[in-house]
Design an enzyme around this catalytic site. Sequence first.
Site: not given
Length: 345
Positions: A109, A180
């Site tokens: 994040c 990711h």
Amino acid sequence: MTTICEQSADTGFSPYTSGKVFAVAPMIDWTDTFCRRFHRLLTRHALLYTEMIVADAILHGKRDKLLSYDASENPLALQLGGSDPVKLAEAARIALDYGYDEINLNVGCPSDRVQAGTFGACLMREPETVEACVKALKAVSSVAVTVKCRIGVDDQQPEAVLPDFLRRMTGAGADAIWIHARKAWLQGLSPKENREIPPLDYDLVHAMKRENPDVFLGINGGIASMEAVRAHLAVMDGVMVGRAAYNNATLLTTVDSAVYGETARPVDWDGVRDAMMEHAARHIAEGGRLVHLTRHMVGLFQAYPGARRFRQILSADATRPGAGPDIIAAAFAAVDIDAGPKQAA
């Protein structure tokens, strides 16, 4: 009332021991307990994730409010945020009593809040810290300990950074690593832009899997269809889908057959409607609002006749004072479910 799951954390269940895995990504402000209950009505087997919960919040906040959930949500992973191995281990030890199937560490994040706390994607620059955190989590956990990361941040060269990062994580005992397939830019891009602007590098992530055949590696980022899921699963061990699963929740109705090999069968839409109405009635009786549930349902029935009216009812009528479960029934009644989705030209 959201119930504490009665499943024991010592059952030995692991999402990573039965073949390929499809997961719905952890998303702050989105994948709360109401979202997860809804998604579980659409897929029995997909691995669901909580929103990221910071370790300090568990240690010093209202634990039941943060960690309790409905028993129907399993298999369910708890995503933790933090960079202090001692605090993370204690937070995990507390959380395990709630019956989670996995403890996941957020190393992806890029939000300002996360950067201020020096965790999330910032930790891509501190692999030795992540290594220590994983070791600490493994020391207290009876369930899988996993990491969700980026391929790199800022000016890092992913082809140099990522292989070392994976070696450290597996050496520390991580049971799975979800990647990711984008860099994160810690300055200059918003979290939304960090999901869209940095280019995807699926080839690099696929290469990491080929170089690590015995390590569970999953891929995340920009995957929006079951065709794309299948293509990635031809290489990877798992696929994690975020916005596409949320904004087009009907995709989840195909997961059990397409990924887990169940016989395809018609969706019991009446059952989905009735279950959400039951959840809503219980929540409202305890002082909650209908919109807490229905906001997660708006993406259902994309391309079906009546989908626009479905969205209107859930977006407008469900927010009105006194709105009750009958709004859900009205929304479902607006859709010609039997006609199915329209095919793109």
